[in-house]
Enzyme design. Structure first.
Site, PDB file in Angstrom:
ATOM      1  N   GLU A   7       0.952  -1.045  -0.039  1.00  0.00           N
ATOM      2  CA  GLU A   7       0.011   0.091  -0.108  1.00  0.00           C
ATOM      3  C   GLU A   7       0.971   1.239  -0.072  1.00  0.00           C
ATOM      4  O   GLU A   7       1.363   1.675   0.919  1.00  0.00           O
ATOM      5  CB  GLU A   7      -0.855  -0.134   1.238  1.00  0.00           C
ATOM      6  CG  GLU A   7      -1.894  -1.098   1.271  1.00  0.00           C
ATOM      7  CD  GLU A   7      -2.825  -0.967   0.011  1.00  0.00           C
ATOM      8  OE1 GLU A   7      -3.114   0.040  -0.511  1.00  0.00           O
ATOM      9  OE2 GLU A   7      -3.204  -2.323  -0.241  1.00  0.00           O
ATOM     10  N   GLU A  48      -5.881   3.871   7.520  1.00  0.00           N
ATOM     11  CA  GLU A  48      -5.522   3.599   6.359  1.00  0.00           C
ATOM     12  C   GLU A  48      -5.568   2.016   6.285  1.00  0.00           C
ATOM     13  O   GLU A  48      -5.694   1.405   5.097  1.00  0.00           O
ATOM     14  CB  GLU A  48      -4.179   4.023   6.183  1.00  0.00           C
ATOM     15  CG  GLU A  48      -3.413   3.955   4.986  1.00  0.00           C
ATOM     16  CD  GLU A  48      -4.510   4.302   3.672  1.00  0.00           C
ATOM     17  OE1 GLU A  48      -4.861   3.476   2.818  1.00  0.00           O
ATOM     18  OE2 GLU A  48      -4.995   5.512   3.875  1.00  0.00           O
ATOM     19  N   GLU A  55     -10.407  -2.516   0.815  1.00  0.00           N
ATOM     20  CA  GLU A  55     -10.232  -2.495  -0.537  1.00  0.00           C
ATOM     21  C   GLU A  55      -9.819  -3.903  -1.032  1.00  0.00           C
ATOM     22  O   GLU A  55     -10.226  -4.553  -2.096  1.00  0.00           O
ATOM     23  CB  GLU A  55      -9.320  -1.529  -0.951  1.00  0.00           C
ATOM     24  CG  GLU A  55     -10.039   0.016  -0.804  1.00  0.00           C
ATOM     25  CD  GLU A  55      -9.027   0.954  -1.212  1.00  0.00           C
ATOM     26  OE1 GLU A  55      -7.928   0.800  -1.659  1.00  0.00           O
ATOM     27  OE2 GLU A  55      -9.537   2.247  -1.052  1.00  0.00           O
TER      28      GLU A  55
END
Length: 102
Positions: A7, A48, A55
């Protein structure tokens, strides 16, 4: 470890936290302000990680557009945005108190 590897947004926010953490010790005038500064950084990383997990899960379930999966992704992004707003408010307050002590 997975967030760091996969990420880019997490890596950017981790770099921001690495820069701001030492600064928090300089600008904090009390233990409660120091705690607030550090907690706001941790909240950003937490949001996050949760967003990245949502996601990844949504992408694993279906690569096609699905309304509910899109909504889940949008809500995860909104959580990150709120964490950023909280961090800005906490850091703004601490900087104000540092620059204009009472």
């Amino acid at each position: 470890k997975a967030a760091i590897i996969h990420e880019a947004a997490f890596r950017q926010e981790l770099l921001l936290c690495a820069i701001l953490l030492p600064i928090s010790f300089i600008i904090s005038s009390s233990l409660s302000i120091l705690t607030s500064l550090i907690c706001s950084l941790l909240l950003l990383l937490f949001a996050e990680i949760i967003n990245s997990a949502l996601e990844a899960l949504a992408d694993q379930i279906s690569t096609e557009h699905h309304e509910l999966l899109g909504r889940a992704k949008d809500l995860g992004s909104a959580a990150v945005f709120l964490a950023i707003v909280i961090m800005i408010l906490v850091w703004g307050n601490a900087l104000y108190l540092y620059c204009y002590p009472t």
